[in-house]
Design a protein around this motif. Structure first.
Motif, PDB file in Angstrom:
ATOM      1  N   ASP A 196      83.880  39.120  34.385  1.00  0.00           N
ATOM      2  CA  ASP A 196      84.251  37.828  33.812  1.00  0.00           C
ATOM      3  C   ASP A 196      83.429  36.668  34.354  1.00  0.00           C
ATOM      4  O   ASP A 196      83.731  35.511  34.078  1.00  0.00           O
ATOM      5  N   PHE A 197      82.355  36.961  35.137  1.00  0.00           N
ATOM      6  CA  PHE A 197      81.519  35.873  35.652  1.00  0.00           C
ATOM      7  C   PHE A 197      80.574  35.387  34.561  1.00  0.00           C
ATOM      8  O   PHE A 197      79.876  36.167  33.927  1.00  0.00           O
ATOM      9  N   ARG A 198      80.546  34.071  34.369  1.00  0.00           N
ATOM     10  CA  ARG A 198      79.711  33.502  33.313  1.00  0.00           C
ATOM     11  C   ARG A 198      79.430  32.034  33.638  1.00  0.00           C
ATOM     12  O   ARG A 198      80.343  31.266  33.934  1.00  0.00           O
ATOM     13  N   LEU A 199      78.169  31.648  33.592  1.00  0.00           N
ATOM     14  CA  LEU A 199      77.779  30.254  33.821  1.00  0.00           C
ATOM     15  C   LEU A 199      76.711  29.881  32.802  1.00  0.00           C
ATOM     16  O   LEU A 199      75.660  30.516  32.736  1.00  0.00           O
ATOM     17  N   ARG A 200      76.994  28.845  32.015  1.00  0.00           N
ATOM     18  CA  ARG A 200      76.042  28.382  31.016  1.00  0.00           C
ATOM     19  C   ARG A 200      75.272  27.177  31.549  1.00  0.00           C
ATOM     20  O   ARG A 200      75.858  26.150  31.891  1.00  0.00           O
TER      21      ARG A 200
ATOM     22  N   GLY B 177      84.959  29.524  37.394  1.00  0.00           N
ATOM     23  CA  GLY B 177      86.155  30.357  37.342  1.00  0.00           C
ATOM     24  C   GLY B 177      86.518  30.839  38.733  1.00  0.00           C
ATOM     25  O   GLY B 177      86.600  30.054  39.685  1.00  0.00           O
ATOM     26  N   GLU B 178      86.694  32.167  38.883  1.00  0.00           N
ATOM     27  CA  GLU B 178      87.034  32.739  40.185  1.00  0.00           C
ATOM     28  C   GLU B 178      85.805  33.068  41.010  1.00  0.00           C
ATOM     29  O   GLU B 178      85.924  33.534  42.140  1.00  0.00           O
ATOM     30  N   HIS B 179      84.637  32.820  40.481  1.00  0.00           N
ATOM     31  CA  HIS B 179      83.401  33.197  41.159  1.00  0.00           C
ATOM     32  C   HIS B 179      82.561  31.965  41.463  1.00  0.00           C
ATOM     33  O   HIS B 179      82.889  30.858  41.054  1.00  0.00           O
ATOM     34  N   ALA B 180      81.450  32.182  42.178  1.00  0.00           N
ATOM     35  CA  ALA B 180      80.638  31.060  42.610  1.00  0.00           C
ATOM     36  C   ALA B 180      79.155  31.414  42.564  1.00  0.00           C
ATOM     37  O   ALA B 180      78.770  32.585  42.632  1.00  0.00           O
ATOM     38  N   VAL B 181      78.337  30.376  42.447  1.00  0.00           N
ATOM     39  CA  VAL B 181      76.881  30.497  42.432  1.00  0.00           C
ATOM     40  C   VAL B 181      76.322  29.521  43.456  1.00  0.00           C
ATOM     41  O   VAL B 181      76.839  28.413  43.627  1.00  0.00           O
ATOM     42  N   TRP B 182      75.269  29.945  44.154  1.00  0.00           N
ATOM     43  CA  TRP B 182      74.554  29.027  45.034  1.00  0.00           C
ATOM     44  C   TRP B 182      73.422  28.391  44.213  1.00  0.00           C
ATOM     45  O   TRP B 182      72.520  29.078  43.740  1.00  0.00           O
ATOM     46  N   LEU B 183      73.489  27.083  44.044  1.00  0.00           N
ATOM     47  CA  LEU B 183      72.464  26.348  43.316  1.00  0.00           C
ATOM     48  C   LEU B 183      71.553  25.668  44.326  1.00  0.00           C
ATOM     49  O   LEU B 183      72.007  24.828  45.111  1.00  0.00           O
ATOM     50  N   ALA B 184      70.274  26.042  44.313  1.00  0.00           N
ATOM     51  CA  ALA B 184      69.311  25.513  45.275  1.00  0.00           C
ATOM     52  C   ALA B 184      68.183  24.800  44.552  1.00  0.00           C
ATOM     53  O   ALA B 184      67.895  25.074  43.385  1.00  0.00           O
ATOM     54  N   GLY B 185      67.544  23.870  45.248  1.00  0.00           N
ATOM     55  CA  GLY B 185      66.390  23.170  44.700  1.00  0.00           C
ATOM     56  C   GLY B 185      65.353  22.942  45.775  1.00  0.00           C
ATOM     57  O   GLY B 185      65.693  22.665  46.929  1.00  0.00           O
ATOM     58  N   VAL B 186      64.065  23.088  45.414  1.00  0.00           N
ATOM     59  CA  VAL B 186      62.984  22.880  46.378  1.00  0.00           C
ATOM     60  C   VAL B 186      62.100  21.718  45.941  1.00  0.00           C
ATOM     61  O   VAL B 186      61.995  21.392  44.760  1.00  0.00           O
ATOM     62  N   ASP B 187      61.454  21.122  46.929  1.00  0.00           N
ATOM     63  CA  ASP B 187      60.537  20.006  46.708  1.00  0.00           C
ATOM     64  C   ASP B 187      59.286  20.500  45.960  1.00  0.00           C
ATOM     65  O   ASP B 187      59.010  21.699  45.890  1.00  0.00           O
TER      66      ASP B 187
ATOM     67  N   SER C  72      85.177  31.123  26.000  1.00  0.00           N
ATOM     68  CA  SER C  72      85.734  29.943  26.658  1.00  0.00           C
ATOM     69  C   SER C  72      84.913  29.586  27.878  1.00  0.00           C
ATOM     70  O   SER C  72      84.355  30.441  28.549  1.00  0.00           O
ATOM     71  N   ARG C  73      84.847  28.309  28.195  1.00  0.00           N
ATOM     72  CA  ARG C  73      84.092  27.829  29.340  1.00  0.00           C
ATOM     73  C   ARG C  73      84.978  27.856  30.588  1.00  0.00           C
ATOM     74  O   ARG C  73      86.069  27.303  30.584  1.00  0.00           O
ATOM     75  N   PRO C  74      84.482  28.469  31.700  1.00  0.00           N
ATOM     76  CA  PRO C  74      85.285  28.490  32.924  1.00  0.00           C
ATOM     77  C   PRO C  74      85.345  27.098  33.560  1.00  0.00           C
ATOM     78  O   PRO C  74      84.450  26.280  33.389  1.00  0.00           O
ATOM     79  N   ALA C  75      86.426  26.876  34.267  1.00  0.00           N
ATOM     80  CA  ALA C  75      86.540  25.613  34.988  1.00  0.00           C
ATOM     81  C   ALA C  75      85.543  25.569  36.130  1.00  0.00           C
ATOM     82  O   ALA C  75      85.357  26.549  36.833  1.00  0.00           O
ATOM     83  N   LEU C  76      84.854  24.434  36.295  1.00  0.00           N
ATOM     84  CA  LEU C  76      83.849  24.306  37.331  1.00  0.00           C
ATOM     85  C   LEU C  76      84.283  23.314  38.393  1.00  0.00           C
ATOM     86  O   LEU C  76      84.920  22.312  38.110  1.00  0.00           O
TER      87      LEU C  76
END
Length: 331
Positions: A48-52, A180-190, A323-327
């Motif tokens: 059920d993991f989904r991120l748009r 939702g119940e899962h997580a993503v690490w969002l990283a950014g570099v210079d 459906s879109r998961p709550a963020l």
């Protein structure tokens, strides 16, 4: 005979030249293509993991250009209606200081209250003249010419204006996004050209087994991203070459990555580890022309799959009924 033919047909060639010029300078530069992709990760192995993610890049906003301001307003009306969870922009927001306000306003309007993130590109660090763009001063510097590239004096204003609009600049930094119940690490570099990229710093604190989404302006970061175990890297910089020739592809990418990877989705696989790269053609350009290379925005759906079914599917139409998961975001 040939000279007589040319004498009486010059107006035909003039007309053809005028039509081509109008097309590459105005018509093609007003076209927007929206792509949709699905990228699968084995982290976490939950169905059920989904991120748009809506990926845009390279606005190259010139605040003095009415055409560019009109174009972004037109694109914003279309993009903000799309179904996505977070908005990311992968560098080169500006062409000059007066572009800060309209560029930030565009991203804020498209985000529509949803989380929005950006990273810095080389054009955010330096205002390039037309001559510098034509000669590619970075190449001249690499071959040993003593060329100075001074940093722009509006960089702090850009980051502060973005912050006030709710747009997070990930400069060698990362954070957790809950889907939702899962997580993503969002990283950014210079930026790789004029900044001080530090991938280790951007990935510091990533929980074990968590999917990682990396934002970078230059796609040349991809070999290191793959070695670091990053699931998906989003980049820009190439503009898709601005001119794309049949059988050849992007004419000029100004980076080391292959022409076949200078736009769209590709992947690296090593010892069972899969890392995906997506390069956007951007919503702007340095030189005012495009051919067979329209502007580009992409919705990428990052989702989980069992290890045995690990794959990449490209150009998939995403069902609006999902459906879109709550963020939520850990700051």
């Amino acid at each position: 005979m040939p000279s007589t033919f040319l004498k009486h047909t010059w107006w035909v060639w003039w007309l053809i030249g005028a039509i081509v010029t109008i097309y590459v300078v105005l018509i093609e530069r007003s076209k927007l293509r929206i792509d949709r992709h699905r990228v699968f990760t084995t982290k976490p192995a939950a169905p059920d993991f989904r991120l748009r993610v809506l990926h845009v890049s390279d606005l190259h906003m010139n605040g003095r250009s009415r055409f560019r301001r009109w174009r972004l307003r037109r694109y914003a009306r279309r993009l903000k209606e799309l179904d996505f969870d977070i908005l990311v922009h992968t560098g080169d927001m500006l062409d000059n200081g007066p572009g800060i306000a309209p560029a930030v306003a565009f991203l804020s309007e498209v985000a529509g209250g949803r989380p929005a993130f950006t990273v810095l590109g080389n054009h955010d660090y330096h205002h390039y003249s037309t001559l510098e763009n034509l000669l590619n001063v970075h190449t001249l510097r690499r071959i040993g010419l003593p060329i100075r590239i001074p940093l722009a004096d509006y960089l702090d204003e850009l980051k502060e204006t973005a912050r006030e609009a709710g747009i997070v600049t990930l400069n060698n930094a990362g954070q957790i996004i809950h889907a939702g119940e899962h997580a993503v690490w969002l990283a950014g570099v210079d930026d790789l050209m004029l900044g001080n990229p530090d991938l280790n710093r951007a990935l510091a604190g990533v929980p074990s087994g968590m999917p990682v989404l990396l934002l970078a302006h230059n796609p040349d970061i991809q070999p290191w991203a793959h070695l670091a175990g990053i699931d998906l890297t989003l980049a820009g910089h190439t503009h898709g070459g601005q001119i794309s020739l049949p059988g050849i592809g992007p004419l000029l990418t100004r980076c080391q990555i292959g022409r076949d990877r200078a736009t769209g989705l590709s992947s690296d696989s090593l010892d069972g580890s899969l890392s995906t790269l997506h390069v956007s053609r951007g919503l702007g350009e340095t030189l005012p022309l495009r051919w067979n290379c329209p502007h580009h925005a992409t919705i990428i759906e990052l989702m989980s799959v069992d290890h045995n079914d690990q794959t990449i599917q490209t150009s998939v139409s995403l069902a609006d009924s999902v459906s879109r998961p709550a963020l939520s975001i850990d700051l």
